[in-house]
Design a protein around this motif. Structure first.
Motif, PDB file in Angstrom:
ATOM      1  N   UNK A  88      15.284   0.640   8.329  1.00 51.17           N
ATOM      2  CA  UNK A  88      14.784   1.571   7.308  1.00 51.17           C
ATOM      3  C   UNK A  88      15.477   2.920   7.476  1.00 51.17           C
ATOM      4  N   UNK A  89      16.453   3.251   6.624  1.00 54.89           N
ATOM      5  CA  UNK A  89      17.184   4.516   6.768  1.00 54.89           C
ATOM      6  C   UNK A  89      16.304   5.757   6.684  1.00 54.89           C
ATOM      7  N   UNK A  90      15.166   5.671   5.977  1.00 55.98           N
ATOM      8  CA  UNK A  90      14.301   6.832   5.799  1.00 55.98           C
ATOM      9  C   UNK A  90      13.238   6.967   6.886  1.00 55.98           C
ATOM     10  N   UNK A  91      13.211   6.056   7.857  1.00 54.48           N
ATOM     11  CA  UNK A  91      12.267   6.176   8.965  1.00 54.48           C
ATOM     12  C   UNK A  91      12.493   7.494   9.693  1.00 54.48           C
ATOM     13  N   UNK A 146       8.434   3.144  -0.493  1.00 54.09           N
ATOM     14  CA  UNK A 146       9.378   3.925  -1.305  1.00 54.09           C
ATOM     15  C   UNK A 146       8.910   5.299  -1.773  1.00 54.09           C
ATOM     16  N   UNK A 147       7.779   5.440  -2.495  1.00 58.10           N
ATOM     17  CA  UNK A 147       7.411   6.782  -2.948  1.00 58.10           C
ATOM     18  C   UNK A 147       7.023   7.712  -1.811  1.00 58.10           C
ATOM     19  N   UNK A 148       6.445   7.153  -0.751  1.00 59.54           N
ATOM     20  CA  UNK A 148       6.073   7.982   0.389  1.00 59.54           C
ATOM     21  C   UNK A 148       7.290   8.422   1.193  1.00 59.54           C
ATOM     22  N   UNK A 149       8.337   7.627   1.167  1.00 63.36           N
ATOM     23  CA  UNK A 149       9.587   7.982   1.851  1.00 63.36           C
ATOM     24  C   UNK A 149      10.562   8.699   0.915  1.00 63.36           C
ATOM     25  N   UNK A 150      10.167   8.862  -0.345  1.00 62.05           N
ATOM     26  CA  UNK A 150      11.031   9.498  -1.347  1.00 62.05           C
ATOM     27  C   UNK A 150      12.382   8.789  -1.429  1.00 62.05           C
ATOM     28  N   UNK A 158       0.819  -1.206   0.000  1.00 61.60           N
ATOM     29  CA  UNK A 158       0.000   0.000   0.000  1.00 61.60           C
ATOM     30  C   UNK A 158       0.854   1.257   0.000  1.00 61.60           C
ATOM     31  N   UNK A 159       2.041   1.168   0.546  1.00 57.38           N
ATOM     32  CA  UNK A 159       2.949   2.312   0.553  1.00 57.38           C
ATOM     33  C   UNK A 159       3.810   2.405  -0.688  1.00 57.38           C
ATOM     34  N   UNK A 194       7.797  -3.485  -8.426  1.00 59.17           N
ATOM     35  CA  UNK A 194       8.817  -4.496  -8.684  1.00 59.17           C
ATOM     36  C   UNK A 194       9.752  -4.051  -9.801  1.00 59.17           C
ATOM     37  N   UNK A 195       9.239  -3.334 -10.772  1.00 56.78           N
ATOM     38  CA  UNK A 195      10.109  -2.794 -11.827  1.00 56.78           C
ATOM     39  C   UNK A 195      11.148  -1.842 -11.224  1.00 56.78           C
ATOM     40  N   UNK A 196      10.698  -0.936 -10.350  1.00 55.38           N
ATOM     41  CA  UNK A 196      11.647  -0.019  -9.717  1.00 55.38           C
ATOM     42  C   UNK A 196      12.665  -0.778  -8.878  1.00 55.38           C
TER      43      UNK A 196
END
Length: 350
Positions: free
Chosen positions: A245-248, A283-287, A20-21, A82-84
């Protein structure tokens, strides 16, 4: 090859990412239009993904759920994420997904959604060579009974691609022991077990409980383990792996800027001897993306290329696959890592 190119290219497994994220902004907008879903007001769709001042992503997860309504939506979202991942060196990926989040979506059926997910996984494997598996996950903000119902649903509708049980969402006020029965049933049913614990500054006891009561095989986040030397040593001795998670953003909010990252648990955990490796979470939400997570481990947390090689090993060891497969990956992926390393321009990064 520069550092960023190298860290993007190296083969890796990712075991901590949420379906979902993983909805990209353009996809969110197009699916909302398709299903006539009213999104929060925005000028540009990217505005909804704004994390300035460390805004919580949890409200956006509910928005993403609202546009995921038919099997083709799930297939598209899976395929795109999955492509990314494949473009960032991921060869194997385990994805968390909360089926109970969709219980109020009209005509939602678990089997139908899983068929869409599997279609996306297979198409991505065919096109990019990346293998994906699913981990249904408990929304810990909901009831213990709903968690039992979820596990029952999963076990009564088996899919080869469904391999485990996880637990996520807000840990505060929802300790792991609340869900002991769901985990017991899942373990007896042959599912692998993991759980988010020690994520939001919650006590190290949640990590211990996840290991002892829930019988988790690995821990997602686990940061507050740094507060208990005995538990640290136990996890070292037992080769417990932590998907960090480094972006947490929790510690970015709570640590002074001058103290971050050196007081950050991710900086400490590897140096204390714990088995860790980085993951992209949402990923997109954490940029971010899986390759950027490895860049952050070097640039932000000052880990070395030798450490990165060990992270690859941890990602393999913690995967819910059989030991012969892990052995093959360790041999092949590390040989590829070592060959790519030869092309690095310099190892003086800091």
């Amino acid at each position: 090859m520069d550092l960023e190119e190298f860290l993007k290219a190296i083969p890796k497994a990712e075991l901590h990412v949420h379906l979902t994220g993983s909805v990209f902004p353009k996809t969110l907008e197009e699916l909302a239009q398709k299903h006539h879903v009213k999104l929060p007001e925005y000028q540009s769709i990217e505005d909804l993904y704004d994390r300035s001042e460390f805004k919580s992503i949890l409200p956006m997860l509910k928005v993403a759920v609202s546009v995921m309504q038919d099997p083709s939506d799930f297939s598209r979202i899976v395929y795109e994420t999955m492509r990314e991942a494949a473009q960032n060196g991921v060869r194997y990926r385990e994805i968390f997904w909360n089926p109970t989040d969709h219980q109020n979506v009209p005509d939602f059926q678990y089997r139908n959604a899983m068929e869409g997910i599997i279609e996306g996984l297979k198409n991505a494997e065919n096109d990019f060579g990346i293998v994906g598996r699913m981990i249904p996950s408990i929304n810990r903000e909901e009831s213990a009974q709903l968690a039992v119902d979820l596990v029952t649903l999963v076990l009564e509708n088996p899919f080869e691609e469904v391999i485990g049980l996880g637990m996520d969402y807000l840990e505060t006020g929802h300790p792991p022991e609340k869900f002991w029965k769901a985990y017991q049933i899942a373990g007896e049913g042959g599912l692998h077990l993991t759980a988010h614990a020690g994520e939001f500054g919650e006590p190290w006891n949640n990590v211990e409980t996840s290991l002892d009561l829930l019988k988790c095989e690995r821990i997602d986040h686990g940061y507050t383990i740094v507060d208990n030397p005995e538990l640290i040593q136990r996890c070292i001795d037992q080769d417990v792996v932590f998907t960090v998670v480094p972006s947490n953003s929790y510690y970015s909010r709570t640590l002074r800027k001058e103290d971050w990252p050196y007081q950050h648990p991710i900086y400490q955990m590897g140096r204390l001897g714990l088995n860790i490796f980085p993951n992209s979470d949402d990923p997109p939400l954490h940029h971010t993306n899986p390759g950027q997570c490895y860049v952050d481990m070097v640039r932000k947390f000052d880990y070395s290329i030798d450490d990165i090689r060990q992270f690859i090993i941890h990602s393999i060891n913690a995967s819910f696959v059989d030991e012969p497969t892990k052995k093959t990956w360790r041999r092949e992926w590390l040989a590829e890592f070592d060959e790519l390393r030869k092309s690095l321009k310099s190892e003086q990064f800091n």
